[in-house]
Design a protein around this motif. Structure first.
Motif, mmCIF file in Angstrom:
data_model
loop_
_atom_site.group_PDB
_atom_site.id
_atom_site.type_symbol
_atom_site.label_atom_id
_atom_site.label_comp_id
_atom_site.label_asym_id
_atom_site.label_seq_id
_atom_site.Cartn_x
_atom_site.Cartn_y
_atom_site.Cartn_z
ATOM 1 N N ARG A 2 -9.234 -2.830 -5.018
ATOM 2 C CA ARG A 2 -8.497 -2.965 -3.762
ATOM 3 C C ARG A 2 -9.309 -3.849 -2.827
ATOM 4 O O ARG A 2 -10.508 -4.024 -3.015
ATOM 5 C CB ARG A 2 -8.281 -1.598 -3.117
ATOM 6 C CG ARG A 2 -7.586 -0.614 -4.044
ATOM 7 C CD ARG A 2 -7.622 0.801 -3.534
ATOM 8 N NE ARG A 2 -8.984 1.181 -3.160
ATOM 9 C CZ ARG A 2 -9.277 2.192 -2.358
ATOM 10 N NH1 ARG A 2 -8.329 2.928 -1.846
ATOM 11 N NH2 ARG A 2 -10.527 2.480 -2.072
ATOM 12 N N TYR A 3 -8.663 -4.347 -1.798
ATOM 13 C CA TYR A 3 -9.340 -5.192 -0.822
ATOM 14 C C TYR A 3 -9.437 -4.427 0.488
ATOM 15 O O TYR A 3 -8.526 -3.682 0.848
ATOM 16 C CB TYR A 3 -8.597 -6.521 -0.666
ATOM 17 C CG TYR A 3 -8.522 -7.224 -1.999
ATOM 18 C CD1 TYR A 3 -9.630 -7.890 -2.516
ATOM 19 C CD2 TYR A 3 -7.377 -7.142 -2.780
ATOM 20 C CE1 TYR A 3 -9.595 -8.490 -3.767
ATOM 21 C CE2 TYR A 3 -7.328 -7.736 -4.039
ATOM 22 C CZ TYR A 3 -8.435 -8.399 -4.520
ATOM 23 O OH TYR A 3 -8.400 -8.976 -5.763
ATOM 24 N N VAL A 4 -10.552 -4.615 1.183
ATOM 25 C CA VAL A 4 -10.857 -3.832 2.388
ATOM 26 C C VAL A 4 -11.070 -4.782 3.561
ATOM 27 O O VAL A 4 -11.823 -5.752 3.446
ATOM 28 C CB VAL A 4 -12.109 -2.957 2.167
ATOM 29 C CG1 VAL A 4 -12.401 -2.114 3.395
ATOM 30 C CG2 VAL A 4 -11.956 -2.081 0.921
ATOM 31 N N LEU A 5 -10.406 -4.473 4.685
ATOM 32 C CA LEU A 5 -10.528 -5.247 5.914
ATOM 33 C C LEU A 5 -11.009 -4.340 7.028
ATOM 34 O O LEU A 5 -10.770 -3.131 6.999
ATOM 35 C CB LEU A 5 -9.166 -5.821 6.337
ATOM 36 C CG LEU A 5 -8.359 -6.573 5.294
ATOM 37 C CD1 LEU A 5 -7.001 -6.955 5.865
ATOM 38 C CD2 LEU A 5 -9.122 -7.806 4.832
ATOM 39 N N VAL A 6 -11.635 -4.923 8.036
ATOM 40 C CA VAL A 6 -12.052 -4.190 9.236
ATOM 41 C C VAL A 6 -11.292 -4.783 10.417
ATOM 42 O O VAL A 6 -11.366 -5.991 10.659
ATOM 43 C CB VAL A 6 -13.574 -4.283 9.446
ATOM 44 C CG1 VAL A 6 -13.979 -3.659 10.777
ATOM 45 C CG2 VAL A 6 -14.303 -3.594 8.292
ATOM 46 N N VAL B 138 -8.867 -1.078 6.850
ATOM 47 C CA VAL B 138 -7.583 -1.268 6.188
ATOM 48 C C VAL B 138 -7.805 -1.488 4.699
ATOM 49 O O VAL B 138 -8.690 -2.248 4.299
ATOM 50 C CB VAL B 138 -6.835 -2.472 6.799
ATOM 51 C CG1 VAL B 138 -5.533 -2.746 6.057
ATOM 52 C CG2 VAL B 138 -6.580 -2.240 8.284
ATOM 53 N N VAL B 139 -6.991 -0.831 3.892
ATOM 54 C CA VAL B 139 -7.018 -0.996 2.440
ATOM 55 C C VAL B 139 -5.764 -1.760 2.037
ATOM 56 O O VAL B 139 -4.656 -1.432 2.467
ATOM 57 C CB VAL B 139 -7.048 0.381 1.731
ATOM 58 C CG1 VAL B 139 -6.996 0.201 0.217
ATOM 59 C CG2 VAL B 139 -8.272 1.178 2.149
ATOM 60 N N LEU B 140 -5.949 -2.790 1.219
ATOM 61 C CA LEU B 140 -4.831 -3.578 0.699
ATOM 62 C C LEU B 140 -4.703 -3.300 -0.794
ATOM 63 O O LEU B 140 -5.645 -3.541 -1.554
ATOM 64 C CB LEU B 140 -5.082 -5.075 0.902
ATOM 65 C CG LEU B 140 -5.261 -5.554 2.332
ATOM 66 C CD1 LEU B 140 -5.716 -7.013 2.341
ATOM 67 C CD2 LEU B 140 -3.977 -5.373 3.121
ATOM 68 N N PHE C 28 -0.704 -13.175 -3.704
ATOM 69 C CA PHE C 28 0.013 -11.995 -4.167
ATOM 70 C C PHE C 28 0.490 -11.155 -2.998
ATOM 71 O O PHE C 28 0.018 -11.286 -1.872
ATOM 72 C CB PHE C 28 -0.871 -11.152 -5.105
ATOM 73 C CG PHE C 28 -2.190 -10.739 -4.497
ATOM 74 C CD1 PHE C 28 -2.321 -9.522 -3.836
ATOM 75 C CD2 PHE C 28 -3.298 -11.562 -4.590
ATOM 76 C CE1 PHE C 28 -3.531 -9.140 -3.276
ATOM 77 C CE2 PHE C 28 -4.516 -11.191 -4.041
ATOM 78 C CZ PHE C 28 -4.635 -9.972 -3.379
ATOM 79 N N ASP C 29 1.458 -10.292 -3.287
ATOM 80 C CA ASP C 29 1.965 -9.338 -2.313
ATOM 81 C C ASP C 29 1.088 -8.098 -2.337
ATOM 82 O O ASP C 29 0.542 -7.730 -3.386
ATOM 83 C CB ASP C 29 3.407 -8.937 -2.653
ATOM 84 C CG ASP C 29 4.379 -10.112 -2.557
ATOM 85 O OD1 ASP C 29 4.202 -10.953 -1.663
ATOM 86 O OD2 ASP C 29 5.314 -10.167 -3.373
ATOM 87 N N ALA C 30 0.957 -7.470 -1.177
ATOM 88 C CA ALA C 30 0.143 -6.254 -1.079
ATOM 89 C C ALA C 30 0.757 -5.325 -0.041
ATOM 90 O O ALA C 30 1.593 -5.728 0.767
ATOM 91 C CB ALA C 30 -1.297 -6.602 -0.695
ATOM 92 N N ARG C 31 0.332 -4.083 -0.096
ATOM 93 C CA ARG C 31 0.722 -3.080 0.897
ATOM 94 C C ARG C 31 -0.557 -2.625 1.596
ATOM 95 O O ARG C 31 -1.545 -2.285 0.950
ATOM 96 C CB ARG C 31 1.411 -1.899 0.235
ATOM 97 C CG ARG C 31 1.914 -0.855 1.231
ATOM 98 C CD ARG C 31 2.806 0.202 0.576
ATOM 99 N NE ARG C 31 4.034 -0.420 0.108
ATOM 100 C CZ ARG C 31 4.379 -0.550 -1.182
ATOM 101 N NH1 ARG C 31 3.595 -0.119 -2.133
ATOM 102 N NH2 ARG C 31 5.519 -1.112 -1.519
ATOM 103 N N ALA C 32 -0.505 -2.616 2.918
ATOM 104 C CA ALA C 32 -1.661 -2.238 3.724
ATOM 105 C C ALA C 32 -1.529 -0.796 4.187
ATOM 106 O O ALA C 32 -0.426 -0.309 4.458
ATOM 107 C CB ALA C 32 -1.748 -3.156 4.947
ATOM 108 N N ARG C 33 -2.669 -0.144 4.285
ATOM 109 C CA ARG C 33 -2.708 1.197 4.872
ATOM 110 C C ARG C 33 -4.060 1.379 5.538
ATOM 111 O O ARG C 33 -5.047 0.735 5.159
ATOM 112 C CB ARG C 33 -2.452 2.281 3.837
ATOM 113 C CG ARG C 33 -3.516 2.391 2.777
ATOM 114 C CD ARG C 33 -3.229 3.517 1.776
ATOM 115 N NE ARG C 33 -4.234 3.537 0.746
ATOM 116 C CZ ARG C 33 -5.451 4.049 0.879
ATOM 117 N NH1 ARG C 33 -5.826 4.625 2.007
ATOM 118 N NH2 ARG C 33 -6.319 4.014 -0.122
ATOM 119 N N THR C 34 -4.095 2.260 6.522
ATOM 120 C CA THR C 34 -5.337 2.546 7.228
ATOM 121 C C THR C 34 -6.070 3.673 6.516
ATOM 122 O O THR C 34 -5.489 4.730 6.268
ATOM 123 C CB THR C 34 -5.044 2.943 8.693
ATOM 124 O OG1 THR C 34 -4.325 1.872 9.308
ATOM 125 C CG2 THR C 34 -6.320 3.206 9.465
#
Length: 172
Positions: A76-80, A152-154, A112-118
């Protein structure tokens, strides 16, 4: 000639779907360079790996694009969601993801398409530690902010063409 969708080049875009670049000129330039070179220029910038996030505005429904630092965790990909400067409000891209978590991502030539969640609780704490190891500046942001900075997790979604498209042929 009609505009083409960056995630689905076979589909024409309406004016509503045209992408709005960041209002920060340096971010907009970074993203244009990243997209034009499939990340060869811009993937590693500011001491971190960067991706391009395309999301829909919660008020206008228009598509916005920005570049962000990212980390990886178990595929998964992680954002701040710190913002580019220390602020006491969440960045607009984060508020948009909270309203509409379906996004498009570009990492190097992979689109690619992704779904984000906190992330919350123990997961947030673990991922926060991961991201502060990668970018220690987040610790400074945290110390100066009155808010809890979201992580955020993608998650990649779908197995269709947008999820599999890679390389220069995937460019709009």
């Amino acid at each position: 000639m009609p505009l083409k969708s960056p995630m689905h080049p076979e589909s024409p875009l309406s004016a509503q779907d045209a992408v709005i670049e960041s209002s920060d000129p340096s971010v907009a330039e970074h993203v244009r360079r990243y997209v034009a070179t499939d990340g060869a220029s811009g993937h590693r910038e500011g001491g971190m790996t960067n991706l391009v996030l395309t999301h829909r505005g919660r008020k206008t429904g228009r598509r916005h694009r920005t570049g962000l630092f990212y980390g990886e965790d178990a595929g998964r990909y992680v954002l701040v969601a710190s913002g580019s400067v220390i602020t006491h409000t969440h960045p607009q891209w984060y508020l948009n993801l909270a309203a509409d978590p379906e996004v498009q991502i570009q990492i190097l030539a992979d689109r690619f398409d992704a779904r984000a969640r906190t992330a919350e609780g123990a997961e947030r704490e673990r991922l926060w530690l991961l991201m502060t190891e990668l970018a220690p500046v987040y610790r400074t942001y945290e110390a100066r902010s009155r808010r809890t900075i979201p992580v955020v997790v993608l998650d990649r979604i779908g197995t269709g063409p947008a999820s599999l498209r890679q390389g220069p042929s995937a460019r709009p």
